[in-house]
Design a protein around this motif. Structure first.
Motif: not given
Lengths: 212, 543
Positions: B263-264, B281-284, B330-332, B351-354
């Motif tokens: 996704v990123s 994002v990396a550390f999550s 962060n993606w949003t 659609s992945f995010i949803a």
């Protein structure tokens, strides 16, 4: 010395190759620790559940064999370390000698273990219908763990002997030197790991409850 | 064709050149075809179950057969499709390309992983042909070790062997990422896909051996006729569950973290923007991997685990939601004021995010003790993990496959069909699994082939959705194969993406790069957008 430090295609130089190999071996050992970890967890849990049964059972393991084997394996770790040391000091002949001695000690460990298993079977220490009726029923869990833990360890010793034999062959072909000894060093790491596992097994299965 | 212009596909086309290859790109393709085979078998099992559930009566298969169907579906989907999907296929293909290396650190070990996977798959397949296994993919004792009259040991052996394949894959990834990065490619210049696969590999290496020993102990118990998980002797079946979920919950993160990495990559490319909050994002990813090891007990809220343990596991499970939510936010934010275009990979990612948000939030409901007691063992759980595993991981896998397809095959897939398939999948997926939330909430138990008549309407909806989903999966299978022969030739960088993998030709040469690249900047350095969010003219020109 070029033929002794062959760098595989994917690496830039010998140092990168050696770093990768070391990290790979340490990662593999981490995996192995977790692999044995399941058994150690089971041991802790059941020792907590059935303490008196575990104490009664552990008095039936053969502490003499266990002690001899601990000495054998510890010595083999020493000879292994000396083999690696010999490579780093470029004493090529000694590498093979120390390796051969390590393999001999590994075989001796398995032989002693075999004798002990033989006695264990005679003493009716195999869980199941023929288990020693004078011991409490839950001692069978102790011996179930004893057989699987030492059995799994013996498999690792056997694999280790295979690795060491390969190293012996390579050493006889004079592949190792002060410049290039990564496979030998890593085989040594693995061998020490197998040795350390045994020390924990020795403590938990032979020693810990003996005088309770 | 001169030696210079040869790519990894044209360097040899004999069977031997494929089966003995040590090229990470070819091994990735070997994995792609093998996991598709297992996916197909597992999907057929799912289809049979959905047909059976059209009516409340058990009219297509016996209860016994139904048990075997969901076991086949679970075992194959989890271990022979989802776990190797993104790591072994896409990860294998793009990791060395992304970090500017010529290959994995251990190419032969990489090939060995595939052979272990195939040997393990053979045993699993053999167990199915012999008559199947009816324990479910969880192999709970003492049913699996003492009572089940099916081919448990052979199936467990298959998983055991394939498991060592994935351990070696994880080991290879860790070492490759740690030691093989191109000059200048520091940890914080790495693409986030690499971070997520690194976190995944740590889980693979530390969790899989515990599964291996657990299945081995279960099998020894079954063969020996006596063991430590059987209460007859004073053994504790719940210990099996602890050990099993100590692997299998982190395994859930093996099945979602790589998807998050995809996704990123995709979202930055099709929003033409730098990722929002790279470090977070990396550390999550790392946080999910670490905390993921401490939540296994939430599978055992009703398995006689102490209530205090239940509370601790409940809180820890809530904690995992934090890094997951950080990613979604962060993606949003990355999308915000981006110049968004809707190519197929982007539709998959959106659609992945949803779907991940729905699956994740229902996960929080399940982590809540009282709610879990109500919906435990119902279709609510089934719907939840399918939203993560299928809605999340499979969608991300499709997204990643389309995104890197030009690099893998050297051809473009047909864009319109790609977008259509992505939308069909989204619709079909929701129609299949959303009704299952309702079913579960109303109390329909999972793993049954007969059910009360009032549940029928939702089951019919779900089966209808599954048919649409099936079409969605079939389409890419057809047009991707078609594109290998007839697709438009891809340029080196068809998406105008950053990242080293796009700097080499499509498909890449055998050694990936003609000269080792040097990295001087952060990832996702897309040209700045003007105030109304359009790409500035200068960068439009070379599009």
């Amino acid at each position: 010395m070029k033929e002794n430090s062959i760098v595989a295609d994917q690496f830039e130089n010998a140092q990168q190759q050696s770093e990768a190999a070391h990290l790979g071996m340490w990662t593999f050992i981490a995996t192995e620790i977790l692999f044995f970890g399941g058994l150690f967890l089971a041991y802790i849990v059941y020792r907590h559940f059935y303490f008196t049964e575990f104490v009664a059972a552990s008095k039936h393991t053969e502490v003499l064999f266990g002690t001899i084997n601990s000495i054998i394996l510890l010595t083999s770790s020493l000879t292994m370390a000396l083999a690696v040391h010999a490579a780093k000091e470029n004493y090529r002949l000694q590498i093979s000698r120390w390796l051969a001695l390590t393999i001999f000690l590994g075989l001796a460990f398995l032989a002693v273990k075999g004798l002990e298993y033989h006695d264990d079977i005679e003493n009716k220490l195999v869980p199941g219908a023929h288990f020693d009726p004078s011991l409490p029923a839950q001692s069978q869990i102790f011996f179930w763990l004893y057989w699987t833990m030492t059995g799994l360890h013996a498999i690792h010793v056997t694999v280790g002997l295979g690795v060491l034999s390969t190293m012996l062959l390579l050493a006889r072909k004079e592949k190792f030197s002060a410049n290039y000894n990564t496979p030998l060093t890593l085989a040594g790491l693995y061998w020490h790991f197998v040795d350390i596992v045994w020390l924990f097994l020795f403590a938990l299965l032979y020693v810990i409850s003996r005088h309770k | 064709m001169s030696e210079e212009n040869k790519n990894y596909l044209s360097t040899g086309d004999t069977v031997k050149s494929w089966l003995l290859t040590t090229d990470h790109k070819r091994i990735g393709i070997l994995f792609l075809f093998s996991i598709l085979l297992f996916f197909t078998i597992a999907a057929v099992a799912a289809a049979l179950m959905r047909i059976e559930l059209l009516t409340p009566q058990g009219d297509l298969v016996h209860a016994d057969t139904y048990n075997k169907l969901f076991t086949i579906h679970g075992v194959l989907m989890v271990w022979f499709f989802l776990i190797p999907s993104i790591p072994s296929v896409l990860g294998n293909f793009v990791i060395p390309l992304m970090i500017g290396a010529r290959d994995m650190a251990f190419p032969k070990l990489n090939l060995l992983s595939w052979y272990l996977f195939i040997i393990g798959g053979f045993f699993a397949f053999h167990a199915i042909i012999l008559g199947g296994v009816d324990t479910g993919w969880t192999f709970y004792t003492p049913y699996s070790s003492a009572y089940s009259n099916s081919h448990v040991v052979e199936m467990a052996l298959g998983i055991f062997i394939a498991g060592f394949g994935s351990i070696l894959t994880g080991l290879n990834f860790i070492v490759t990422i740690q030691t093989m990065r191109a000059p200048g490619l520091t940890w914080f210049r790495l693409p986030l896909f690499i971070w997520s696969l690194f976190a995944t590999s740590v889980i693979l290496v530390l969790a899989t051996p515990v599964l291996a020993i657990t299945l081995a102990l279960m099998s020894v118990e079954r063969i020996w006729g006596i063991g430590i998980f059987n209460p007859k002797l004073g053994g504790d079946p719940v210990l099996f569950q602890h050990l099993f979920w100590f692997y299998s919950h982190p395994a859930v993160y093996i099945m979602i973290l790589p998807g998050m990495g995809v996704v990123s990559e995709v979202i930055t490319c099709f929003a033409r923007k730098k990722i929002f909050g790279y470090y977070f994002v990396a550390f999550s990813s790392v946080a999910i991997a670490v905390v993921g090891f401490l939540v296994w007990g939430h599978h055992m809220f009703v398995s006689s685990q102490s209530i205090y343990a239940g509370m601790a596991f409940s809180i820890l499970s809530f904690l995992v939601a934090i890094p997951s939510a950080i990613k979604v936010f962060n993606w949003t934010m990355t999308l915000y004021r981006g110049s968004i275009s809707f190519e197929a990979p982007m539709i998959y990612v959106l659609s992945f995010i949803a779907l991940f948000v729905i699956g994740g939030l229902t996960g929080l409901m399940l982590a809540t003790l009282p709610v879990d007691v109500h919906v435990h063992g119902t279709y609510f759980v089934v719907a939840h993990f399918h939203y993560i595993m299928v809605g999340g991981m499979v969608t991300a896998f499709m997204g990643g496959l389309h995104y890197w397809w030009p690099k893998i095959s050297g051809r473009m897939y047909p864009e319109k069909l790609g977008q259509l398939a992505a939308i069909i999948m989204f619709v079909g997926f929701n129609l299949t699994f959303f009704p299952q939330y309702i079913l579960g909430y109303l109390g329909m138990p999972r793993r049954v082939h007969e059910y009360a008549p009032e549940f029928q309407i939702y089951n019919v909806l779900s089966t209808a959705g599954a048919s649409i989903l099936g079409v969605g999966y079939l389409l890419p299978l057809i047009y991707l194969l078609w594109s290998i022969f007839y697709g438009k030739r891809a340029t080196a960088n068809p998406w105008n993406a950053t990242g080293l993998e796009w700097q080499t030709s499509s498909p890449p040469p055998k050694n990936n790069f003609h000269e080792t690249p040097v990295v001087t900047e952060e990832p996702y350095n897309y040209p700045p957008l003007n105030e109304i969010g359009e790409i500035t003219l200068a960068s439009n020109e070379h599009k």
